[in-house]
Scaffold this motif. Structure first.
Motif, PDB file in Angstrom:
ATOM      1  N   HIS A 219     -15.829 -68.134  -4.140  1.00 20.09           N
ATOM      2  CA  HIS A 219     -16.900 -67.710  -3.241  1.00 20.09           C
ATOM      3  C   HIS A 219     -16.834 -66.209  -2.994  1.00 20.09           C
ATOM      4  O   HIS A 219     -17.849 -65.505  -3.029  1.00 20.09           O
ATOM      5  N   HIS A 223     -19.571 -62.434  -3.711  1.00 23.47           N
ATOM      6  CA  HIS A 223     -19.928 -61.604  -2.561  1.00 23.47           C
ATOM      7  C   HIS A 223     -19.274 -60.229  -2.662  1.00 23.47           C
ATOM      8  O   HIS A 223     -19.930 -59.195  -2.506  1.00 23.47           O
ATOM      9  N   PHE A 242     -27.871 -63.644  -4.357  1.00 21.12           N
ATOM     10  CA  PHE A 242     -27.178 -64.642  -3.521  1.00 21.12           C
ATOM     11  C   PHE A 242     -27.453 -66.057  -4.016  1.00 21.12           C
ATOM     12  O   PHE A 242     -26.547 -66.895  -4.072  1.00 21.12           O
ATOM     13  N   HIS A 246     -24.555 -68.719  -5.025  1.00 21.38           N
ATOM     14  CA  HIS A 246     -24.248 -69.954  -4.306  1.00 21.38           C
ATOM     15  C   HIS A 246     -24.647 -71.201  -5.086  1.00 21.38           C
ATOM     16  O   HIS A 246     -24.064 -72.271  -4.879  1.00 21.38           O
TER      17      HIS A 246
END
Ligand code: CU
Length: 332
Positions: A219, A223, A242, A246
């Motif tokens: 994760h 980012h 994004f 995800h």
């Protein structure tokens, strides 16, 4: 019936050890007979990529209708949902469930508001690791545009270079000073998406250890590796990358579930409230909504995931199976 289907699939491998190649599991839903297939960005054709980027631009050009704090466009509204929920959707058991439904909300928005008919793409970060700077995402051929430039770190190429939003960074709303999409791409974080790291998560044998592994380095890779807006835990959906990051993390969960569906399609848990006051009080521009799922310290299948009108709310039980009635998709 569900049990029979799963037993049939498991019987093809060793039910105790995860098979090396996981076969596509049949849908357990009577309604979901033909799941949509999500595909990796780097495998899309040029016209598929263009159609997706055009649909995202369409969301950016459609006026907001839901009255969510600060949102000016349908794209902003999705960002607002993440801002409003960020405090109760990270470092909690509902982290992966919330983001599964949230990416679905993005997919539904593209299809229902912008007539998008292609696959919701994901960013296969293992494919690009350890070099995000050379990813096919960050191009204009077609792609999401390149890195941020100058001290403001605004992207200045690609279809989203002219997009401005009053939302972010974080909880901030700046009606008089809409901001660009920012990036600060670096390869340091990309090692968190290495095949070894990702396989380490896939080999976890229970939900709590899988979730902890997934929310950690995989994760963090996307980012931190895209940086700037994407590095903000609250307003990161302001960079449309994004949704591919995800979706990839969600694929990881789905792959992990497929290794033992009989157990893992029902396996939930974890702390129900954020540890150590994630987020903190906003400096200006409104309060985040802080709500649990009616009490309890442990995340359960009954936990309600809030989408603030973009799509209806759902429970974690509703989204455990991507091939279920509500979601009806699978990953390639
Ligand atoms: Cu995230």
């Amino acid at each position: 019936m569900l049990g029979q289907l799963l037993v049939a699939v498991l019987a093809t491998g060793n039910a105790l050890a995860a098979p090396a190649v996981v076969e596509k599991r049949q849908t357990s839903s009577a309604k979901c007979t033909n799941p949509r297939v999500r595909k990796a960005w780097h495998t899309l054709t040029t016209s598929e990529k263009t159609a997706y980027l055009d649909a995202e631009l369409c969301l950016m050009n459609k006026p907001a209708t839901l009255g969510l704090r600060g949102a000016k466009t349908k794209f902003d509204e999705l960002t607002s949902v993440h801002i409003l929920e960020s405090e109760i959707a990270h470092f909690v058991g509902a982290f992966l469930p919330f983001h599964r439904l949230y990416i679905h909300a993005h997919d539904v928005s593209l299809r229902t508001l912008c007539n998008y008919t292609g696959p919701h793409p994901y960013w296969d970060e293992t494919y690009d690791s350890p070099s995000f700077t050379t990813s096919t995402l960050f191009t204009t051929t077609p792609g999401f545009g390149g890195n941020g430039v100058g001290s403001a770190q605004c992207i200045d190429s690609g279809p989203f270079a002219n997009y401005r939003s009053v939302l972010g960074p974080g909880y901030r709303i700046s009606p008089d000073n809409p901001k660009c999409i920012t990036r600060n791409i670096n390869n340091f974080a990309a090692t968190g998406a290495s095949p070894e790291t990702v396989n380490g998560c896939l080999s976890q044998d229970n939900w709590l250890s899988f979730w902890a592994c997934a929310e950690g380095r995989p994760h963090g890779a996307g980012h931190g590796g895209v940086g700037a807006e994407m590095g903000n835990p609250v307003s990161s959906p302001g960079d449309p990358v994004f949704y591919l990051h995800h979706a990839w993390l969600d694929r990881l969960w789905a792959q992990w579930q497929d290794r033992n569906p009989e157990v893992r399609l029902k396996e939930m848990g974890g702390n129900n409230r954020p540890r150590n006051g994630f987020g903190g009080p906003p400096g200006d521009g409104g309060e985040p909504i802080v709500e649990g799922d009616g009490g309890g310290n442990v995340t359960t299948l009954g936990h309600v995931l809030h989408m603030h009108g973009v799509i209806p709310d759902a429970t974690i039980a509703d989204i455990m199976d991507t091939r279920g009635d509500l979601l009806c998709f699978e990953y390639d």
